[in-house]
Design an enzyme around this catalytic site. Structure first.
Site, PDB file in Angstrom:
ATOM      1  N   LYS A  18       5.280  -3.843  -4.078  1.00 38.53           N
ATOM      2  CA  LYS A  18       5.147  -5.434  -4.263  1.00 38.53           C
ATOM      3  C   LYS A  18       5.521  -5.896  -5.493  1.00 38.53           C
ATOM      4  CE  LYS A  18       0.814  -5.361  -2.634  1.00 38.53           C
ATOM      5  NZ  LYS A  18       0.758  -4.061  -2.366  1.00 38.53           N
ATOM      6  N   ARG A  93      -5.713 -10.929   0.194  1.00 41.39           N
ATOM      7  CA  ARG A  93      -5.861  -9.837   0.804  1.00 41.39           C
ATOM      8  C   ARG A  93      -6.928  -9.641   1.980  1.00 41.39           C
ATOM      9  NH1 ARG A  93      -4.360  -6.689  -4.015  1.00 41.39           N
ATOM     10  NH2 ARG A  93      -4.344  -4.576  -3.641  1.00 41.39           N
ATOM     11  N   ARG A 132       2.901   6.770  -9.589  1.00 42.38           N
ATOM     12  CA  ARG A 132       2.939   5.480 -10.412  1.00 42.38           C
ATOM     13  C   ARG A 132       2.180   5.614 -11.521  1.00 42.38           C
ATOM     14  NH1 ARG A 132       1.007   0.080  -7.427  1.00 42.38           N
ATOM     15  NH2 ARG A 132      -1.058   1.214  -7.404  1.00 42.38           N
ATOM     16  N   ARG A 165      -2.911   4.419 -13.710  1.00 47.86           N
ATOM     17  CA  ARG A 165      -4.055   3.722 -13.243  1.00 47.86           C
ATOM     18  C   ARG A 165      -5.156   4.778 -12.588  1.00 47.86           C
ATOM     19  NH1 ARG A 165      -1.798  -1.179  -9.781  1.00 47.86           N
ATOM     20  NH2 ARG A 165      -3.649  -1.060  -8.724  1.00 47.86           N
ATOM     21  N   ARG A 176      -8.190   3.012  -0.569  1.00 45.86           N
ATOM     22  CA  ARG A 176      -7.545   1.826  -0.780  1.00 45.86           C
ATOM     23  C   ARG A 176      -6.523   1.467   0.373  1.00 45.86           C
ATOM     24  NH1 ARG A 176      -4.339   2.098  -5.898  1.00 45.86           N
ATOM     25  NH2 ARG A 176      -3.849  -0.249  -5.645  1.00 45.86           N
TER      26      ARG A 176
HETATM   27  P1  ADP Z   1       2.630  -2.227  -5.114  1.00 44.87           P
HETATM   28  O1  ADP Z   1       2.672  -3.402  -6.194  1.00 44.87           O
HETATM   29  O2  ADP Z   1       2.826  -2.694  -3.687  1.00 44.87           O
HETATM   30  O3  ADP Z   1       1.154  -1.288  -4.946  1.00 44.87           O
HETATM   31  P2  ADP Z   1       4.342  -0.971  -6.956  1.00 44.87           P
HETATM   32  O4  ADP Z   1       5.395  -1.977  -7.021  1.00 44.87           O
HETATM   33  O5  ADP Z   1       3.458  -0.740  -8.198  1.00 44.87           O
HETATM   34  O6  ADP Z   1       3.422  -1.112  -5.499  1.00 44.87           O
HETATM   35  O7  ADP Z   1       5.166   0.541  -6.487  1.00 44.87           O
HETATM   36  C1  ADP Z   1       4.332   1.662  -6.310  1.00 44.87           C
HETATM   37  C2  ADP Z   1       5.038   3.008  -6.858  1.00 44.87           C
HETATM   38  O8  ADP Z   1       6.392   2.877  -6.254  1.00 44.87           O
HETATM   39  C3  ADP Z   1       5.443   2.759  -8.293  1.00 44.87           C
HETATM   40  O9  ADP Z   1       5.590   4.055  -9.090  1.00 44.87           O
HETATM   41  C4  ADP Z   1       7.139   2.439  -8.157  1.00 44.87           C
HETATM   42  O10 ADP Z   1       8.023   2.737  -9.365  1.00 44.87           O
HETATM   43  C5  ADP Z   1       7.483   3.043  -6.984  1.00 44.87           C
HETATM   44  N1  ADP Z   1       8.364   2.209  -6.108  1.00 44.87           N
HETATM   45  C6  ADP Z   1       8.555   1.134  -5.673  1.00 44.87           C
HETATM   46  N2  ADP Z   1       9.462   0.517  -4.973  1.00 44.87           N
HETATM   47  C7  ADP Z   1      10.063   1.857  -4.542  1.00 44.87           C
HETATM   48  C8  ADP Z   1      11.170   2.091  -3.825  1.00 44.87           C
HETATM   49  N3  ADP Z   1      11.836   1.219  -3.114  1.00 44.87           N
HETATM   50  N4  ADP Z   1      11.625   3.725  -3.821  1.00 44.87           N
HETATM   51  C9  ADP Z   1      10.860   4.494  -4.191  1.00 44.87           C
HETATM   52  N5  ADP Z   1       9.891   4.128  -5.078  1.00 44.87           N
HETATM   53  C10 ADP Z   1       9.537   2.929  -5.456  1.00 44.87           C
HETATM   54  P1  AMP Z   2      -3.372  -4.056  -7.112  1.00 46.85           P
HETATM   55  O1  AMP Z   2      -2.952  -4.176  -8.706  1.00 46.85           O
HETATM   56  O2  AMP Z   2      -2.905  -5.155  -6.234  1.00 46.85           O
HETATM   57  O3  AMP Z   2      -3.199  -2.676  -6.426  1.00 46.85           O
HETATM   58  O4  AMP Z   2      -5.173  -4.242  -7.182  1.00 46.85           O
HETATM   59  C1  AMP Z   2      -5.867  -3.215  -7.723  1.00 46.85           C
HETATM   60  C2  AMP Z   2      -7.147  -3.581  -7.225  1.00 46.85           C
HETATM   61  O5  AMP Z   2      -7.799  -4.930  -7.593  1.00 46.85           O
HETATM   62  C3  AMP Z   2      -7.624  -3.780  -5.709  1.00 46.85           C
HETATM   63  O6  AMP Z   2      -7.800  -2.169  -5.271  1.00 46.85           O
HETATM   64  C4  AMP Z   2      -8.796  -4.437  -5.705  1.00 46.85           C
HETATM   65  O7  AMP Z   2      -9.884  -3.618  -6.057  1.00 46.85           O
HETATM   66  C5  AMP Z   2      -8.755  -5.607  -6.741  1.00 46.85           C
HETATM   67  N1  AMP Z   2      -7.934  -6.646  -6.049  1.00 46.85           N
HETATM   68  C6  AMP Z   2      -6.518  -7.105  -6.638  1.00 46.85           C
HETATM   69  N2  AMP Z   2      -6.353  -7.918  -5.788  1.00 46.85           N
HETATM   70  C7  AMP Z   2      -7.573  -8.256  -4.857  1.00 46.85           C
HETATM   71  C8  AMP Z   2      -7.765  -9.494  -3.929  1.00 46.85           C
HETATM   72  N3  AMP Z   2      -6.629 -10.376  -3.537  1.00 46.85           N
HETATM   73  N4  AMP Z   2      -9.002  -9.529  -3.411  1.00 46.85           N
HETATM   74  C9  AMP Z   2      -9.890  -8.395  -3.830  1.00 46.85           C
HETATM   75  N5  AMP Z   2      -9.614  -7.478  -4.502  1.00 46.85           N
HETATM   76  C10 AMP Z   2      -8.326  -7.529  -5.148  1.00 46.85           C
END
Ligand code: ADP
Ligand code: AMP
Length: 221
Positions: A18, A93, A132, A165, A176
């Site tokens: 995302k 969420r 990541r 992270r 998660r």
């Molecule tokens: P989210 O925001 O949904 O938690 P991220 O955008 O942070 O996910 O992506 C999670 C991990 O996967 C990151 O390390 C990113 O570089 C990698 N990633 C994202 N999209 C792809 C893809 N299409 N193919 C392979 N790796 C990806």
């Molecule tokens: P993210 O960066 O989207 O992976 O979110 C990291 C963490 O932040 C999550 O695991 C939750 O603990 C908290 N968080 C982010 N967005 C929300 C939301 N919309 N509602 C509740 N907790 C959230």
């Protein structure tokens, strides 16, 4: 694109891509990226009261309570830079968050244009989360295997420190994903019922997924 602000929601499990896709979409569509996770991490960095509270939930991979989360995101959406539209990443969420968002937008004559559900199977999610790496400064996202920074530990974009992270550690990842299945997956049906759901296969490359998202978005323009 229409004159009205465009509100897009990116739905999907942790690690679905995302954040990666949101950064590209806002660049191409001239929208603003609003990530609730980044807003919480900013609060943690600034040691605010909200940050201290949020950290206790984030460390365990649990959701931060709805009340403070909704208030934080609504405040962000009320800022002037959001007037032309927003890509929401990580919010809503829960059903309560989705309903609050709909009500707040309806009060100003707006609505969600699309909820883009990016589907990635669980084994791939775990691989993505485990690898990541994120820039502490500009929040750019890398993957140690699929898209590493040019120099280990240094952000290509801003030269900031690239770190893992704490909630991407193996113990927290699984929780998660479970929390996502329990509390967030029902939103897929919520947005389907509202007639704004679009499902995109998130298993392809970053570019392939981006192209599919743009195709769907342009289809409603
Ligand atoms: P989210 O925001 O949904 O938690 P991220 O955008 O942070 O996910 O992506 C999670 C991990 O996967 C990151 O390390 C990113 O570089 C990698 N990633 C994202 N999209 C792809 C893809 N299409 N193919 C392979 N790796 C990806
Ligand atoms: P993210 O960066 O989207 O992976 O979110 C990291 C963490 O932040 C999550 O695991 C939750 O603990 C908290 N968080 C982010 N967005 C929300 C939301 N919309 N509602 C509740 N907790 C959230």
């Amino acid at each position: 694109m229409s004159e009205k602000p465009m509100y897009l929601v990116l739905l999907g499990a942790p690690g679905a891509g995302k954040g990666t896709q949101a950064v590209l979409l806002v660049e191409k569509l001239g929208l603003v990226h609003v990530s609730s996770g980044d807003l919480f991490r900013e609060n943690i960095g600034n040691k605010t009261e909200l940050g201290v509270l949020a950290q206790s939930y984030m460390d365990r991979g649990e959701l931060v309570p709805d009340g403070v989360t909704i208030q934080m995101v609504m405040e962000r959406l009320s800022r002037p830079d959001c007037v032309s539209g927003v890509v929401l990443d990580g919010f809503p969420r829960t059903l309560a968050q989705a309903q609050s968002l709909d009500e707040a937008l309806a009060a100003r004559g707006d609505a969600i244009a699309l909820a883009l559900y990016v589907f990635v199977p669980q084994d791939a999610l775990l691989r993505r989360l485990s690898g990541r790496w994120t820039c502490r400064q500009c929040k750019a996202v890398y993957h140690q295997e699929y898209s590493p920074p040019r120099h280990v530990g240094v952000c290509d974009v801003c030269g900031g420190e690239v770190y893992q992270r704490p909630d991407d550690m193996p113990e927290t990842q699984k929780n998660r994903i479970e929390v996502y299945m329990r509390q967030t997956e029902p939103l897929i049906e919520y947005y389907r019922q509202a007639g704004v759901l679009a499902e995109v296969d998130g298993r392809g490359s970053v570019e392939e997924v981006q192209n599919m998202l743009l195709q769907v978005i342009r289809g409603i323009g």
